[in-house]
Design a protein around this motif. Structure first.
Motif, PDB file in Angstrom:
ATOM      1  N   GLY A  16     -27.205 -59.523 -46.553  1.00 10.46           N
ATOM      2  CA  GLY A  16     -28.215 -59.641 -46.186  1.00 10.46           C
ATOM      3  C   GLY A  16     -29.139 -60.546 -45.341  1.00 10.46           C
ATOM      4  O   GLY A  16     -28.932 -61.899 -46.042  1.00 10.46           O
ATOM      5  N   ARG A  17     -29.212 -60.672 -44.659  1.00 12.97           N
ATOM      6  CA  ARG A  17     -30.293 -61.400 -43.520  1.00 12.97           C
ATOM      7  C   ARG A  17     -31.081 -61.984 -44.212  1.00 12.97           C
ATOM      8  O   ARG A  17     -31.408 -61.524 -46.143  1.00 12.97           O
ATOM      9  CB  ARG A  17     -30.588 -61.238 -42.136  1.00 12.97           C
ATOM     10  CG  ARG A  17     -29.101 -60.725 -41.443  1.00 12.97           C
ATOM     11  CD  ARG A  17     -30.112 -60.025 -40.146  1.00 12.97           C
ATOM     12  NE  ARG A  17     -30.610 -58.616 -40.275  1.00 12.97           N
ATOM     13  CZ  ARG A  17     -31.762 -57.860 -39.259  1.00 12.97           C
ATOM     14  NH1 ARG A  17     -31.310 -58.498 -37.779  1.00 12.97           N
ATOM     15  NH2 ARG A  17     -31.698 -56.806 -39.036  1.00 12.97           N
TER      16      ARG A  17
ATOM     17  N   ALA B  18     -33.808 -59.786 -47.225  1.00 10.58           N
ATOM     18  CA  ALA B  18     -33.463 -58.504 -46.959  1.00 10.58           C
ATOM     19  C   ALA B  18     -33.892 -58.106 -48.739  1.00 10.58           C
ATOM     20  O   ALA B  18     -34.278 -57.573 -48.951  1.00 10.58           O
ATOM     21  CB  ALA B  18     -32.297 -58.784 -46.785  1.00 10.58           C
TER      22      ALA B  18
ATOM     23  N   ALA C 129     -24.920 -54.153 -48.951  1.00  9.00           N
ATOM     24  CA  ALA C 129     -26.443 -55.120 -48.031  1.00  9.00           C
ATOM     25  C   ALA C 129     -27.300 -54.337 -48.302  1.00  9.00           C
ATOM     26  O   ALA C 129     -27.611 -53.559 -47.994  1.00  9.00           O
ATOM     27  CB  ALA C 129     -25.405 -54.476 -46.764  1.00  9.00           C
TER      28      ALA C 129
ATOM     29  N   ASP D 220     -30.613 -54.523 -46.288  1.00  8.45           N
ATOM     30  CA  ASP D 220     -32.250 -54.672 -45.083  1.00  8.45           C
ATOM     31  C   ASP D 220     -33.279 -53.902 -45.409  1.00  8.45           C
ATOM     32  O   ASP D 220     -33.950 -53.438 -45.743  1.00  8.45           O
ATOM     33  CB  ASP D 220     -31.429 -53.944 -43.635  1.00  8.45           C
ATOM     34  CG  ASP D 220     -32.016 -53.916 -42.495  1.00  8.45           C
ATOM     35  OD1 ASP D 220     -32.320 -55.162 -42.333  1.00  8.45           O
ATOM     36  OD2 ASP D 220     -31.996 -53.405 -41.890  1.00  8.45           O
ATOM     37  N   ARG D 221     -34.009 -55.088 -45.531  1.00 10.96           N
ATOM     38  CA  ARG D 221     -35.544 -54.761 -45.515  1.00 10.96           C
ATOM     39  C   ARG D 221     -35.689 -53.746 -47.279  1.00 10.96           C
ATOM     40  O   ARG D 221     -36.434 -52.888 -47.336  1.00 10.96           O
ATOM     41  CB  ARG D 221     -36.390 -53.796 -45.029  1.00 10.96           C
ATOM     42  CG  ARG D 221     -36.214 -54.744 -43.372  1.00 10.96           C
ATOM     43  CD  ARG D 221     -36.949 -54.132 -42.264  1.00 10.96           C
ATOM     44  NE  ARG D 221     -35.630 -53.737 -41.239  1.00 10.96           N
ATOM     45  CZ  ARG D 221     -35.741 -52.864 -40.193  1.00 10.96           C
ATOM     46  NH1 ARG D 221     -36.540 -52.143 -39.616  1.00 10.96           N
ATOM     47  NH2 ARG D 221     -34.778 -52.955 -39.230  1.00 10.96           N
TER      48      ARG D 221
ATOM     49  N   ILE E  24     -21.050 -53.835 -39.786  1.00 12.32           N
ATOM     50  CA  ILE E  24     -22.601 -54.460 -39.664  1.00 12.32           C
ATOM     51  C   ILE E  24     -23.349 -54.203 -37.707  1.00 12.32           C
ATOM     52  O   ILE E  24     -24.276 -54.088 -38.557  1.00 12.32           O
ATOM     53  CB  ILE E  24     -21.478 -55.184 -39.255  1.00 12.32           C
ATOM     54  CG1 ILE E  24     -20.863 -56.434 -40.198  1.00 12.32           C
ATOM     55  CG2 ILE E  24     -22.842 -56.632 -38.558  1.00 12.32           C
ATOM     56  CD1 ILE E  24     -21.914 -57.020 -41.639  1.00 12.32           C
TER      57      ILE E  24
ATOM     58  N   ILE F   8     -25.451 -51.044 -38.832  1.00 11.47           N
ATOM     59  CA  ILE F   8     -26.777 -50.591 -39.795  1.00 11.47           C
ATOM     60  C   ILE F   8     -27.184 -51.581 -39.614  1.00 11.47           C
ATOM     61  O   ILE F   8     -28.230 -51.850 -40.068  1.00 11.47           O
ATOM     62  CB  ILE F   8     -25.652 -50.936 -41.274  1.00 11.47           C
ATOM     63  CG1 ILE F   8     -24.764 -52.453 -41.674  1.00 11.47           C
ATOM     64  CG2 ILE F   8     -24.709 -50.064 -42.132  1.00 11.47           C
ATOM     65  CD1 ILE F   8     -24.387 -52.508 -42.811  1.00 11.47           C
ATOM     66  N   TYR F   9     -27.355 -52.708 -38.796  1.00 15.00           N
ATOM     67  CA  TYR F   9     -27.785 -54.048 -38.325  1.00 15.00           C
ATOM     68  C   TYR F   9     -28.147 -53.868 -37.413  1.00 15.00           C
ATOM     69  O   TYR F   9     -29.387 -54.572 -36.514  1.00 15.00           O
ATOM     70  CB  TYR F   9     -27.239 -55.514 -38.928  1.00 15.00           C
ATOM     71  CG  TYR F   9     -27.311 -55.888 -40.431  1.00 15.00           C
ATOM     72  CD1 TYR F   9     -28.493 -56.025 -41.309  1.00 15.00           C
ATOM     73  CD2 TYR F   9     -26.735 -55.790 -41.288  1.00 15.00           C
ATOM     74  CE1 TYR F   9     -28.572 -55.902 -42.723  1.00 15.00           C
ATOM     75  CE2 TYR F   9     -26.103 -55.696 -42.236  1.00 15.00           C
ATOM     76  CZ  TYR F   9     -27.115 -56.431 -43.624  1.00 15.00           C
ATOM     77  OH  TYR F   9     -26.877 -56.078 -44.373  1.00 15.00           O
ATOM     78  N   ASN F  10     -27.285 -53.313 -36.259  1.00  8.57           N
ATOM     79  CA  ASN F  10     -27.303 -53.468 -34.947  1.00  8.57           C
ATOM     80  C   ASN F  10     -27.581 -54.965 -34.117  1.00  8.57           C
ATOM     81  O   ASN F  10     -28.065 -55.049 -33.429  1.00  8.57           O
ATOM     82  CB  ASN F  10     -28.979 -52.600 -34.395  1.00  8.57           C
ATOM     83  CG  ASN F  10     -28.916 -51.640 -33.485  1.00  8.57           C
ATOM     84  OD1 ASN F  10     -28.310 -51.548 -32.936  1.00  8.57           O
ATOM     85  ND2 ASN F  10     -30.164 -51.823 -32.013  1.00  8.57           N
TER      86      ASN F  10
ATOM     87  N   GLU G 164     -21.742 -59.552 -35.536  1.00  5.47           N
ATOM     88  CA  GLU G 164     -21.814 -60.428 -37.273  1.00  5.47           C
ATOM     89  C   GLU G 164     -21.793 -61.822 -36.485  1.00  5.47           C
ATOM     90  O   GLU G 164     -22.287 -62.452 -37.439  1.00  5.47           O
ATOM     91  CB  GLU G 164     -19.630 -60.779 -37.449  1.00  5.47           C
ATOM     92  CG  GLU G 164     -19.889 -61.343 -38.376  1.00  5.47           C
ATOM     93  CD  GLU G 164     -18.408 -60.650 -39.779  1.00  5.47           C
ATOM     94  OE1 GLU G 164     -18.102 -59.648 -39.216  1.00  5.47           O
ATOM     95  OE2 GLU G 164     -17.695 -61.591 -40.493  1.00  5.47           O
TER      96      GLU G 164
ATOM     97  N   PHE H   7     -25.527 -62.095 -37.195  1.00  8.81           N
ATOM     98  CA  PHE H   7     -25.992 -61.096 -37.956  1.00  8.81           C
ATOM     99  C   PHE H   7     -25.416 -63.339 -38.996  1.00  8.81           C
ATOM    100  O   PHE H   7     -26.611 -63.485 -39.846  1.00  8.81           O
ATOM    101  CB  PHE H   7     -24.526 -60.646 -38.805  1.00  8.81           C
ATOM    102  CG  PHE H   7     -25.011 -60.965 -40.290  1.00  8.81           C
ATOM    103  CD1 PHE H   7     -25.620 -59.842 -40.729  1.00  8.81           C
ATOM    104  CD2 PHE H   7     -24.770 -61.989 -41.480  1.00  8.81           C
ATOM    105  CE1 PHE H   7     -26.271 -58.801 -42.290  1.00  8.81           C
ATOM    106  CE2 PHE H   7     -25.036 -61.630 -42.514  1.00  8.81           C
ATOM    107  CZ  PHE H   7     -25.314 -60.791 -42.833  1.00  8.81           C
TER     108      PHE H   7
END
Ligand SMILES: Nc1ncnc2c1ncn2[C@@H]1O[C@H](COP(=O)(O)OP(=O)(O)O)[C@@H](O)[C@H]1O
Ligand SMILES: [Mg+2]
Lengths: 269, 277
Positions: free
Chosen positions: A40-41, A44, A223, A225-226, A243, A246-248, A251, A254
């Motif tokens: 996750g970023r 996250a 993964a 996200d938020r 990827i 889900i994250y728009n 990679e 990311f």
């Protein structure tokens, strides 16, 4: 002697910091012996999740269970024992810089012994033998008497691993274990983690920033996200398209916060 | 796998062979001899100073008499003198600490190994500070009373002289313990050495130095109360006079005032330090 390993079951786990919901209603079952990557970023909620399992961070709601044990209800002695059972590996290693490697590794025994000899820094021969075995296993015997702050990052993280192993943990929690390391050292540390997971059957939860590392080393990828789980499957299904979905983002995007990639080395015998 | 349960004598022997130094035992014999020697030394000192139970009991009784006379504490007739002395002590401590801090600033940098790169220069500067640090404030006060005459000026000078070398040493150590990464970044960006110190070192030591100055102020307020005894100004004179005539209740009153003052200063400095951290 072998310690029973149980599965970790997380249900409805949330953690709020004021208006920020760092971890949001997470459900997660981790069977014994799995090597799980949490990706996750930045922001996250990966660290918060791991810290809640170790109880360094109190959950706002939800439950964590390890086998029959309700982890969220543990207090005092039982809580300290739980922390010993799920050893933590930190991004910044968290070694005692001024102490030698051997002492740092022996720190892992503290919860296993009476407090007075610990306070005096007295360790038994059996414990010293354990430390020697652990250091030998990861090729660190030559530096056993060197001060920890004279070591390279990769050596320090492997010393931290030895310290964790001396806790005789049932689980390893690694929070970005390779984010401060160069690719070569990152590989050494990830290989060591994989080796521990395979040979000792330890459950490992590792927060990883880099998807390739997760793909190369782990049995399963979750993964975030938020604060929510947006993917939970085997690494092969974590394709660039997924990827994107889900994250728009791609990679490359990311990985924008540039962290080193680790590729597996040939298995150390 | 590493398990405590799997460690037997064979494993210990094997590990000992792999790394004998890991098992270097602390010698109980030598620790025992050391302990005995320490005990013998203590007894010797007691004999030398003629410390006997009777003398201790006698002193204790005298102390209880004084203690009894301290209560209830009373300001006596010379309220104004007491307040004046106390304010003078605080003022001397404050001014002395500030001036000492200013003088110690360059001295501290000159004493730091990472600023003065020449090892011999660094060593001699630091030993110089250490040498002067060994002279107690009261000795300075006695000397300055002879040189400047009775009064707060002598006390002020004593505080400065005693504090400068302490602060210089503490500052030098703070400078040496700074993280060199920021100044390296400034050098890498083409900054001069002076700029590297200005932006790489100074921001790191500023809060530390401020904390040390505040602590020095508090500690000097405490020690400045004694300077008056040798005629170097402040509340000490008031205490000394009252002890001479055994006005223990007034002495007690002054002591309480001093404690309150020091506690207040401590509070303020803690607040300031937490804001600057
Ligand atoms: N102790 C804390 N106090 C307030 N907010 C926090 C705290 N710890 C984490 N957060 C917030 O929670 C969110 C998740 O943080 P974290 O778990 O550290 O993310 P990650 O490890 O994935 O980068 C972030 O928005 C972060 O700012
Ligand atoms: Mg994190």
């Amino acid at each position: 002697m072998s310690i029973a390993r149980e599965s970790l079951r997380i249900h409805g786990l949330s953690c709020r910091f004021g208006a920020v919901t760092a971890v949001d209603e997470i459900d997660l079952d981790v069977p014994a012996g799995q090597m799980l990557a949490v990706i996750g970023r930045s922001g996250a909620g990966k660290s918060t999740l791991l810290r809640m399992i170790n109880r360094l961070q109190e959950p706002s709601t939800g439950s964590i269970a390890y086998g029959p044990t309700d982890v969220t209800a543990l207090r005092g002695r039982a809580l300290r024992d739980w922390r010993r059972d799920c050893a933590m590996i930190f991004q910044q290693f968290n070694l005692i810089g001024r102490a030698d490697v051997l002492t740092n590794v022996l720190i892992g025994r503290l919860n296993h012994r009476p407090w007075l000899p610990s306070l005096l820094g007295l360790f038994t021969e059996a414990e010293r033998a354990m430390a020697v075995q652990a250091l030998d296993r990861f090729g660190l015997l030559d530096i056993a008497l060197q001060r920890a702050d004279t070591l390279s990052g990769g050596q320090q993280q492997r010393v931290a691993l030895c310290r964790a192993l001396l806790q005789e943990p049932r689980m390893l929690l690694a929070d970005e274990p390779i984010a401060s390391l160069d690719p070569h050292n990152a590989r050494l540390v990830m290989d060591a983690l994989r080796q521990i997971n395979r040979e000792d059957g330890l459950t490992i939860l590792a927060n990883l920033h880099h998807l390739d590392t997760a793909r190369a080393y782990c049995d399963r990828v979750v993964a975030l996200d938020r604060g929510r789980i947006v993917f939970d499957d085997i690494p092969d299904r974590l394709t660039p398209d997924v990827i994107m979905a889900i994250y728009n983002i791609t990679e490359q995007e990311f990985h924008a916060a540039d962290t080193p990639v680790a590729e597996p080395m040939r298995q150390i015998q | 796998m590493i398990r405590a349960g799997s460690i037997g004598p064979a494993e210990i022997t094997a590990a000992r062979k792999r790394l004998p130094t890991a098992f270097a035992a602390t010698s109980w014999v030598w620790s025992g001899i050391g302990g005995m020697a320490f005990l013998a030394w203590l007894i010797l000192l007691a004999v030398w100073f003629d410390i006997t139970p009777t003398r201790l009991a006698g002193g204790l009784k005298g102390l209880l008499v004084i203690l009894a006379q301290m209560f209830p504490p009373s300001p006596g007739a010379q309220w104004a003198d007491i307040l004046h002395g106390l304010l003078q002590s605080v003022a001397m401590a404050f001014l002395g600490t500030v001036i000492a801090a200013i003088i110690a600033l360059p001295l501290g940098f000159f004493g730091a190994r990472n600023i003065v790169l020449n090892a011999a220069a660094h060593f001699s500067v630091r030993r110089f500070y250490d040498g002067f640090r060994g002279i107690d404030q009261l000795i300075w006060a006695l000397a300055f009373v002879r040189a400047f005459g009775l009064g707060p000026l002598a006390g002020l000078m004593a505080i400065i002289a005693a504090e400068v070398f302490v602060l210089a040493k503490l500052l030098a150590e703070a400078v040496e313990n700074t993280n060199k990464a920021p100044s390296e970044a400034i050098t890498a960006a083409g900054g001069s050495r002076l700029l590297a110190i200005r932006f790489g070192v100074v921001p790191q030591i500023l809060p530390i130095y401020l904390a040390q100055i505040l602590y020095a102020f508090e500690s000097n307020t405490r020690s400045a109360t004694i300077l008056g005894v040798v005629g170097a100004g402040g509340i000490g004179l008031q205490i000394a006079e009252r002890i001479k005539v055994r006005y223990w209740d007034e002495v007690c009153f002054i002591i309480i005032l001093i404690l309150i003052t020091v506690a207040l200063i401590d509070r303020c400095s803690a607040t300031i330090r937490s804001r600057c951290a």
